[in-house]
Design a protein around this motif. Structure first.
Motif, mmCIF file in Angstrom:
data_model
loop_
_atom_site.group_PDB
_atom_site.id
_atom_site.type_symbol
_atom_site.label_atom_id
_atom_site.label_comp_id
_atom_site.label_asym_id
_atom_site.label_seq_id
_atom_site.Cartn_x
_atom_site.Cartn_y
_atom_site.Cartn_z
ATOM 1 N N LYS A 27 0.783 -1.038 0.047
ATOM 2 C CA LYS A 27 0.021 0.069 0.086
ATOM 3 C C LYS A 27 0.802 1.468 -0.034
ATOM 4 O O LYS A 27 2.024 1.209 0.154
ATOM 5 N N ASP A 28 0.177 2.461 -0.113
ATOM 6 C CA ASP A 28 1.268 3.489 -0.127
ATOM 7 C C ASP A 28 1.174 4.026 1.466
ATOM 8 O O ASP A 28 0.279 4.333 2.349
ATOM 9 N N PHE A 29 2.691 4.055 1.788
ATOM 10 C CA PHE A 29 3.210 4.466 3.189
ATOM 11 C C PHE A 29 3.688 5.917 3.181
ATOM 12 O O PHE A 29 4.489 6.152 4.178
ATOM 13 N N SER A 30 3.447 6.738 2.133
ATOM 14 C CA SER A 30 4.284 8.003 2.203
ATOM 15 C C SER A 30 3.659 8.834 3.377
ATOM 16 O O SER A 30 4.606 9.673 3.790
ATOM 17 N N SER A 31 2.408 8.534 3.722
ATOM 18 C CA SER A 31 1.922 9.461 5.063
ATOM 19 C C SER A 31 2.263 8.645 6.338
ATOM 20 O O SER A 31 1.866 9.000 7.567
ATOM 21 N N ALA A 32 2.686 7.365 6.331
ATOM 22 C CA ALA A 32 2.799 6.643 7.428
ATOM 23 C C ALA A 32 3.828 7.029 8.350
ATOM 24 O O ALA A 32 5.061 7.687 8.091
ATOM 25 N N ILE A 33 3.838 6.623 9.803
ATOM 26 C CA ILE A 33 4.738 6.858 10.757
ATOM 27 C C ILE A 33 5.762 5.402 10.298
ATOM 28 O O ILE A 33 4.944 4.559 10.858
ATOM 29 N N MET A 34 6.871 5.414 10.351
ATOM 30 C CA MET A 34 7.570 4.169 10.116
ATOM 31 C C MET A 34 8.677 4.191 11.533
ATOM 32 O O MET A 34 9.229 5.082 11.792
ATOM 33 N N GLY A 35 8.926 2.901 11.847
ATOM 34 C CA GLY A 35 9.966 2.838 12.941
ATOM 35 C C GLY A 35 10.254 1.448 13.453
ATOM 36 O O GLY A 35 10.178 0.615 12.563
ATOM 37 N N TRP A 36 11.110 1.596 14.160
ATOM 38 C CA TRP A 36 11.527 0.151 14.866
ATOM 39 C C TRP A 36 11.465 -0.085 16.334
ATOM 40 O O TRP A 36 11.652 0.962 17.175
ATOM 41 N N TYR A 37 11.077 -1.240 16.541
ATOM 42 C CA TYR A 37 10.895 -1.628 18.205
ATOM 43 C C TYR A 37 11.927 -2.783 18.307
ATOM 44 O O TYR A 37 12.346 -3.279 17.295
ATOM 45 N N ARG A 38 12.269 -3.176 19.553
ATOM 46 C CA ARG A 38 13.218 -4.016 20.029
ATOM 47 C C ARG A 38 12.711 -4.982 21.256
ATOM 48 O O ARG A 38 11.936 -4.183 21.867
ATOM 49 N N GLN A 39 12.894 -5.996 21.111
ATOM 50 C CA GLN A 39 12.299 -6.929 22.238
ATOM 51 C C GLN A 39 13.297 -7.949 22.834
ATOM 52 O O GLN A 39 13.606 -8.802 21.934
ATOM 53 N N ALA A 40 13.902 -7.679 23.831
ATOM 54 C CA ALA A 40 14.817 -8.769 24.416
ATOM 55 C C ALA A 40 14.097 -9.902 25.105
ATOM 56 O O ALA A 40 12.933 -9.598 25.746
ATOM 57 N N PRO A 41 14.879 -11.203 25.261
ATOM 58 C CA PRO A 41 14.118 -12.007 25.998
ATOM 59 C C PRO A 41 13.718 -11.770 27.438
ATOM 60 O O PRO A 41 14.362 -11.048 28.338
ATOM 61 N N GLY A 42 12.379 -11.996 27.647
ATOM 62 C CA GLY A 42 11.772 -11.847 28.974
ATOM 63 C C GLY A 42 11.108 -10.257 29.038
ATOM 64 O O GLY A 42 10.772 -10.031 30.179
ATOM 65 N N LYS A 43 11.499 -9.759 28.223
ATOM 66 C CA LYS A 43 11.130 -8.081 28.274
ATOM 67 C C LYS A 43 9.904 -7.997 27.271
ATOM 68 O O LYS A 43 9.721 -8.551 26.249
ATOM 69 N N ARG A 45 8.172 -5.495 24.362
ATOM 70 C CA ARG A 45 8.468 -4.696 23.151
ATOM 71 C C ARG A 45 8.509 -3.252 23.385
ATOM 72 O O ARG A 45 7.387 -2.868 23.545
ATOM 73 N N ASP A 46 9.688 -2.755 23.105
ATOM 74 C CA ASP A 46 9.883 -0.901 23.241
ATOM 75 C C ASP A 46 10.127 -0.448 21.890
ATOM 76 O O ASP A 46 10.884 -0.862 21.171
ATOM 77 N N LEU A 47 9.689 1.074 21.950
ATOM 78 C CA LEU A 47 9.924 1.774 20.731
ATOM 79 C C LEU A 47 11.791 1.766 20.738
ATOM 80 O O LEU A 47 12.222 2.371 21.840
#
Length: 115
Positions: A27-43, A45-47
């Motif tokens: 789809k068209d993502f030109s107006s979307a917010i794009m990002g990365w999250y991470r998740q360590a074992p037992g924790k 998922r954080d931005l």
């Protein structure tokens, strides 16, 4: 069908660098917010960082000055340059796109920091 495909994870020594990339399609993502999250074992998922369609970034405090997020609106890609990696950075990193009220996730890519 929307797809987010991540690449660039791997093993790096403390102080090293990695670059993650995510290609979005469907789809068209030109107006979307794009990002990365991470998740360590037992924790949870954080931005890590996100970037608006106008290029304005936002970073989680612990990565400021070390990580840089960028996007290419023409290609619907978002990248995360990670420098000065620390022992607390290892996790599965997930690409995330917020498009209107729709949220999309990639499958994740593993980042390991070890000497």
């Amino acid at each position: 069908q929307v797809q987010l495909v991540e690449s660039g994870g791997g093993l790096v020594q403390p102080g090293g660098s990695l670059r993650l990339s995510c290609a979005a399609s469907g789809k068209d993502f030109s107006s979307a917010i794009m990002g990365w999250y991470r998740q360590a074992p037992g924790k949870q998922r954080d931005l890590v960082a996100h970037i608006r369609s106008d290029g304005r970034p936002n970073y989680e405090y612990s990565v400021r000055g070390r990580f840089a997020i960028s996007r290419d609106n023409a290609k619907d890609t978002v990248s995360l340059q990670m420098n000065s990696l620390k022992p607390e950075d290892p996790a599965v990193y997930y690409c995330n796109v917020l498009s209107g009220s729709d949220v999309y996730w990639g499958r994740g890519t593993q980042v390991t920091v070890s000497s």
